[in-house]
Design a protein around this motif. Structure first.
Motif, PDB file in Angstrom:
ATOM      1  N   VAL A 163       0.827  -1.198   0.000  1.00  0.00           N
ATOM      2  CA  VAL A 163       0.000   0.000   0.000  1.00  0.00           C
ATOM      3  C   VAL A 163       0.866   1.255   0.000  1.00  0.00           C
ATOM      4  O   VAL A 163       0.581   2.233  -0.708  1.00  0.00           O
ATOM      5  CB  VAL A 163      -0.949   0.000   1.213  1.00  0.00           C
ATOM      6  N   ASP A 164       1.945   1.214   0.779  1.00  0.00           N
ATOM      7  CA  ASP A 164       2.834   2.366   0.875  1.00  0.00           C
ATOM      8  C   ASP A 164       3.539   2.653  -0.452  1.00  0.00           C
ATOM      9  O   ASP A 164       3.860   3.805  -0.759  1.00  0.00           O
ATOM     10  CB  ASP A 164       3.865   2.104   1.973  1.00  0.00           C
ATOM     11  N   ARG A 165       3.735   1.600  -1.273  1.00  0.00           N
ATOM     12  CA  ARG A 165       4.517   1.765  -2.498  1.00  0.00           C
ATOM     13  C   ARG A 165       3.661   1.917  -3.758  1.00  0.00           C
ATOM     14  O   ARG A 165       4.017   2.683  -4.660  1.00  0.00           O
ATOM     15  CB  ARG A 165       5.469   0.570  -2.663  1.00  0.00           C
ATOM     16  N   ILE A 166       2.544   1.185  -3.853  1.00  0.00           N
ATOM     17  CA  ILE A 166       1.756   1.200  -5.095  1.00  0.00           C
ATOM     18  C   ILE A 166       0.327   1.677  -4.903  1.00  0.00           C
ATOM     19  O   ILE A 166      -0.434   1.735  -5.875  1.00  0.00           O
ATOM     20  CB  ILE A 166       1.752  -0.188  -5.768  1.00  0.00           C
ATOM     21  N   GLY A 167      -0.056   2.011  -3.668  1.00  0.00           N
ATOM     22  CA  GLY A 167      -1.406   2.504  -3.442  1.00  0.00           C
ATOM     23  C   GLY A 167      -2.355   1.429  -2.953  1.00  0.00           C
ATOM     24  O   GLY A 167      -2.139   0.233  -3.165  1.00  0.00           O
ATOM     25  N   LEU A 168      -3.430   1.857  -2.308  1.00  0.00           N
ATOM     26  CA  LEU A 168      -4.356   0.935  -1.659  1.00  0.00           C
ATOM     27  C   LEU A 168      -5.122   0.079  -2.667  1.00  0.00           C
ATOM     28  O   LEU A 168      -5.243  -1.139  -2.495  1.00  0.00           O
ATOM     29  CB  LEU A 168      -5.335   1.733  -0.789  1.00  0.00           C
ATOM     30  N   LEU A 218       8.879  -3.872  -6.713  1.00  0.00           N
ATOM     31  CA  LEU A 218       8.974  -4.350  -5.336  1.00  0.00           C
ATOM     32  C   LEU A 218       7.613  -4.246  -4.650  1.00  0.00           C
ATOM     33  O   LEU A 218       7.210  -5.150  -3.908  1.00  0.00           O
ATOM     34  CB  LEU A 218      10.027  -3.548  -4.577  1.00  0.00           C
ATOM     35  N   GLY A 219       6.891  -3.147  -4.893  1.00  0.00           N
ATOM     36  CA  GLY A 219       5.555  -3.025  -4.337  1.00  0.00           C
ATOM     37  C   GLY A 219       4.616  -4.102  -4.859  1.00  0.00           C
ATOM     38  O   GLY A 219       3.808  -4.663  -4.108  1.00  0.00           O
ATOM     39  N   ILE A 220       4.718  -4.415  -6.157  1.00  0.00           N
ATOM     40  CA  ILE A 220       3.910  -5.486  -6.734  1.00  0.00           C
ATOM     41  C   ILE A 220       4.264  -6.832  -6.101  1.00  0.00           C
ATOM     42  O   ILE A 220       3.387  -7.645  -5.800  1.00  0.00           O
ATOM     43  CB  ILE A 220       4.110  -5.528  -8.262  1.00  0.00           C
ATOM     44  N   LEU A 221       5.555  -7.055  -5.889  1.00  0.00           N
ATOM     45  CA  LEU A 221       5.985  -8.302  -5.253  1.00  0.00           C
ATOM     46  C   LEU A 221       5.395  -8.436  -3.859  1.00  0.00           C
ATOM     47  O   LEU A 221       4.907  -9.518  -3.477  1.00  0.00           O
ATOM     48  CB  LEU A 221       7.513  -8.342  -5.189  1.00  0.00           C
TER      49      LEU A 221
END
Length: 297
Positions: A100-105, A153-156
């Protein structure tokens, strides 16, 4: 005709019960995603790990007060899945909040939702479920398409959260056979909260965040854990589990709306299309009638 007139109260009660169940599920979903958005407000001072530590403590306190599991009577056979579920709690919440912090909620919850969808499709041999799996896979490809701004990384982390949610479902099935009611889930929440206690203490000592950030994290524990947990218990008494699972597919949409309204996280047309595709895949799989299994004499 006679059966319908002999028992009118039961027929009249059914729609009202279903309506209450739908309202409870909607309230649970909104509470869960608003709680996740509220948690994101605490990231600047606490980080995802700090928010998870406080959230786990609040959620465990509420669940223990409601369920009151008898820890001293648990056997080794019961403790093993409890400890495994506690590890899943800790990992799932941390990876989801990091995503959430990297790609959004909205995108993070959409990726996480692939976990229960995969569990539902994995045991099926129907062609329609294969098509649903392909639709969901195409949606993930859209979310992961290479761009200069793509945060892999956010997707991972979102996909790891999805794997954790799938494991959470399977472990809960095991616990349901070994412990009554929700004792296993409450015990696992308590163990997870204890495991995060050093993280919470270290952050509070070294960062001394403002009270509002602590309030955000505590609210996340109530809105994203305790309230949905209690409402879901009531809901499952009113609606079939299949319908409950189908209604869960609204969560990515609610997450995208919560991210937009509360965090100003705006999505493009392709992201909205991917979220819609995942929801459609789940709804199609759940609504398509299944052939009755052959019986033997």
């Amino acid at each position: 005709m006679t059966a319908a007139t002999d028992n009118p109260p039961a027929a009249a009660r059914m729609p009202a019960g279903q309506l209450r169940g739908i309202l409870l599920m909607l309230t649970s979903g909104v509470s869960n995603q608003v709680g996740a958005a509220t948690a994101a407000l605490g990231f600047p001072a606490l980080g995802p790990a700090g928010v998870v530590a406080i959230r786990q403590a609040v959620a465990a306190a509420v669940m223990l007060a409601v369920v009151r599991p008898p820890f001293r009577t648990f056997t080794r056979r019961q403790w093993l899945p409890i400890l495994a579920l506690a590890a899943i709690y800790a990992t799932m919440n941390l990876t989801l909040y990091t995503a959430v912090d990297r790609i959004g909620l909205g995108l993070a919850v959409t990726l996480e939702f692939l976990g229960p969808l995969a569990v539902a499709l994995a045991t099926s041999r129907r062609r329609v479920d294969l098509v649903c799996a392909l639709i969901a896979g195409a949606a993930v490809f859209v979310l992961m398409r290479p761009q200069p701004s793509t945060d892999y990384l956010g997707i991972l982390f979102g996909l790891i959260a999805a794997c954790c949610w799938a494991a959470y479902i399977l472990l809960n099935r095991t616990l349901a056979n070994r412990l009554p009611s929700a004792q296993g889930a409450a015990a696992a929440a308590a163990v997870s909260a204890v495991a995060y206690l050093p993280v919470g203490c270290w952050i509070l000592i070294h960062h001394t965040p403002a009270p509002k950030y602590l309030a955000y994290a505590a609210a996340a524990g109530l809105l994203a854990s305790a309230v949905p947990y209690l409402l879901d218990m009531l809901t499952l008494r009113l609606v079939p589990t299949t319908f409950f699972g189908l209604f869960m597919s609204i969560n990515p949409l609610l997450a995208a709306l919560a991210g937009w309204l509360l965090l100003d996280q705006r999505l493009g047309l392709l992201e909205w299309a991917a979220i819609t595709a995942v929801i459609t895949a789940n709804a199609t799989s759940a609504l398509t009638p299944r052939r009755p299994q052959p019986t033997t004499a």
